[in-house]
Write a protein that holds these residues in place. Structure first.
Motif, short mmCIF file in Angstrom:
data_model
loop_
_atom_site.label_atom_id
_atom_site.label_comp_id
_atom_site.label_asym_id
_atom_site.label_seq_id
_atom_site.Cartn_x
_atom_site.Cartn_y
_atom_site.Cartn_z
N UNK A 3 0.83 -1.21 0.00
CA UNK A 3 0.00 0.00 0.00
C UNK A 3 0.86 1.26 0.00
N UNK A 4 1.91 1.29 0.83
CA UNK A 4 2.76 2.48 0.87
C UNK A 4 3.52 2.66 -0.44
N UNK A 5 4.00 1.57 -1.02
CA UNK A 5 4.73 1.68 -2.29
C UNK A 5 3.84 2.29 -3.37
N UNK A 6 2.60 1.82 -3.48
CA UNK A 6 1.69 2.36 -4.48
C UNK A 6 1.28 3.79 -4.16
N UNK A 7 1.16 4.11 -2.88
CA UNK A 7 0.82 5.47 -2.46
C UNK A 7 1.90 6.45 -2.88
N UNK A 8 3.15 6.10 -2.60
CA UNK A 8 4.28 6.96 -2.98
C UNK A 8 4.39 7.05 -4.50
N UNK A 9 4.30 5.90 -5.17
CA UNK A 9 4.45 5.89 -6.62
C UNK A 9 3.34 6.67 -7.30
N UNK A 10 2.12 6.58 -6.77
CA UNK A 10 0.99 7.32 -7.37
C UNK A 10 1.25 8.82 -7.30
N UNK A 11 1.77 9.29 -6.17
CA UNK A 11 2.09 10.71 -6.04
C UNK A 11 3.18 11.12 -7.02
N UNK A 12 4.21 10.29 -7.18
CA UNK A 12 5.30 10.61 -8.10
C UNK A 12 4.80 10.64 -9.54
N UNK A 13 3.94 9.69 -9.89
CA UNK A 13 3.39 9.66 -11.25
C UNK A 13 2.57 10.91 -11.51
N UNK A 14 1.75 11.31 -10.55
CA UNK A 14 0.91 12.49 -10.75
C UNK A 14 1.74 13.77 -10.79
N UNK A 15 2.94 13.74 -10.19
CA UNK A 15 3.87 14.87 -10.29
C UNK A 15 4.62 14.89 -11.62
N UNK A 16 4.53 13.79 -12.38
CA UNK A 16 5.28 13.68 -13.62
C UNK A 16 6.69 13.18 -13.43
N UNK A 17 7.00 12.76 -12.20
CA UNK A 17 8.34 12.24 -11.92
C UNK A 17 8.53 10.91 -12.62
N UNK A 18 9.68 10.75 -13.24
CA UNK A 18 9.97 9.50 -13.92
C UNK A 18 9.57 9.45 -15.37
N UNK A 19 8.98 10.53 -15.89
CA UNK A 19 8.63 10.56 -17.31
C UNK A 19 9.89 10.52 -18.18
N UNK A 20 10.95 11.12 -17.71
CA UNK A 20 12.22 11.13 -18.43
C UNK A 20 13.29 10.61 -17.47
N UNK A 21 13.80 9.42 -17.74
CA UNK A 21 14.80 8.80 -16.87
C UNK A 21 16.21 8.92 -17.43
N UNK A 22 16.39 9.76 -18.46
CA UNK A 22 17.70 9.82 -19.13
C UNK A 22 18.81 10.29 -18.20
N UNK A 23 18.48 11.08 -17.18
CA UNK A 23 19.50 11.55 -16.25
C UNK A 23 19.28 11.01 -14.84
N UNK A 24 18.42 10.00 -14.70
CA UNK A 24 18.13 9.47 -13.38
C UNK A 24 19.33 8.66 -12.87
N UNK A 25 19.75 8.93 -11.63
CA UNK A 25 20.84 8.15 -11.05
C UNK A 25 20.37 6.75 -10.71
N UNK A 26 21.32 5.81 -10.52
CA UNK A 26 20.93 4.44 -10.18
C UNK A 26 20.03 4.35 -8.95
#
Length: 252
Positions: free
Chosen positions: A167-190
Motif C-alpha cells: 500500500x505504501x509503495x503504491x501510495x508513494x508511486x501514485x504521487x510521483x506519477x501524478x507529479x510527472x516524476x519518472x517521465x524522463x529517466x535519461x539523467x536518473x541516477x541508479x
C-alpha cells in the motif's frame, strides 16, 4: 486440470497464461472484459462445467456479488480460491458464502504481468481457512507446481504487512506519477532507477488495484498517516538545518 476463471483483467489474463503454459485447461467468464474467444464462456455455469478449480480474479469490491451469484453452482467437487491483494475481507466472504460445504482458500500472488514478463521469482501468500485445511494443502501444491514459493500466513498478518509495503509503495508511486516524476529517466541516477518498477506498476494499473489496496486493507489508512507524519518531520528537520539526519539502522 480444468480451471474456471472469473475475471480477465491484467492479473486474470496473466494467470490464465501461466495456467495454460503449465498444461491446464482454462475457461473464463467475465462480462466486463474482452476474453479470447477460445477461452470465453457465456455463462458462469458454462465456465464451471467439469472444473475442479474456481479462481475469483475480479476486483475485490465485486467479489461478494460474484460469490452470491456462483454459490448455487458450487459444491464439494470444487476448490475455490481468490487472488485478491487484501485478505481479511475476501477470506471472511469465502467463509460466509461457502462455509463448510465448498472447499476454499485465500491467496495473494505476489506477482503480476510485469514480474512474469521479467522472469522474476514467483511468490504467493496462502491464507488457509480453518474449515478446509485440505483445500489449503491442495492450493499450496498447485502454486508450487506453477513454480511459486508459497508463504502460509493468516489474513490479518498479511494485511498488516501489505499496509506497510504494497500500500505504501503504491501510495508513494501514485504521487510521483501524478507529479510527472519518472517521465524522463535519461539523467536518473541508479538510486532512482530502483523506483522505476514501482512507477511502471502504478502506470499499468487500471485503477481498481490501487483503490483496493488502499481502501479494502483495514490497516492502510493508518500506514499512510504514519508515512505522512514522518515525511513532514524530515521536511521540518531539513528546514531547521538539523544535522541529525543519519538513517537509523534497521530494527533487529
Amino acid at each position: 486440470m480444468i480451471f474456471a476463471l472469473f475475471g480477465h483483467g491484467r492479473f486474470g489474463s496473466a494467470f490464465a497464461d501461466l495456467l495454460q503454459s503449465a498444461g491446464h485447461t482454462v475457461r473464463i467468464h467475465d462480462p466486463h472484459a474482452e476474453v479470447p474467444a477460445a477461452l470465453a464462456c457465456p455463462t458462469p455455469a458454462a465456465a464451471l462445467a467439469g472444473a475442479e478449480w474456481v479462481v475469483l480474479a475480479m476486483p475485490v469490491p465485486r467479489m461478494e456479488a460474484a460469490l452470491r451469484e456462483l454459490r448455487p453452482l458450487l459444491d464439494a467437487r470444487h476448490t475455490v480460491i481468490d487472488v485478491g491483494s487484501v485478505k481479511e475481507h475476501p477470506c471472511s466472504l469465502l467463509d460466509e458464502y461457502l462455509g463448510d460445504a465448498v472447499p476454499h482458500a485465500g491467496t495473494h500472488p505476489l506477482f503480476g504481468p510485469l514480474s512474469l514478463a521479467r522472469g522474476e521469482p514467483l511468490r504467493v501468500v496462502l491464507c488457509a481457512s480453518a474449515r478446509h485445511p485440505q483445500a489449503a494443502e491442495r492450493t499450496q501444491a498447485l502454486f508450487e507446481s506453477l513454480g511459486c514459493a508459497v508463504i502460509p500466513q493468516d489474513a490479518a498478518t498479511h494485511d498488516r504487512a501489505m499496509a506497510k509495503t504494497h500500500a505504501l509503495a503504491f501510495f508513494i508511486a501514485r504521487a510521483l506519477v501524478e507529479m510527472g516524476v519518472g517521465d524522463d529517466l535519461s539523467m536518473a541516477p541508479p538510486s532512482f532507477l530502483g523506483l522505476a518498477n514501482m512507477l511502471a506498476a502504478v502506470r499499468g494499473d487500471a485503477g481498481h488495484l490501487f483503490a483496493a489496496i488502499q481502501r479494502e486493507n483495514p490497516y492502510a489508512e493508518a500506514a499512510r498517516a504514519e508515512l505522512l507524519e514522518h515525511l513532514d518531520a524530515v521536511h521540518r528537520r531539513l528546514l531547521a538545518s538539523d544535522d541529525a539526519l543519519a538513517i537509523p539502522p534497521p530494527a533487529s
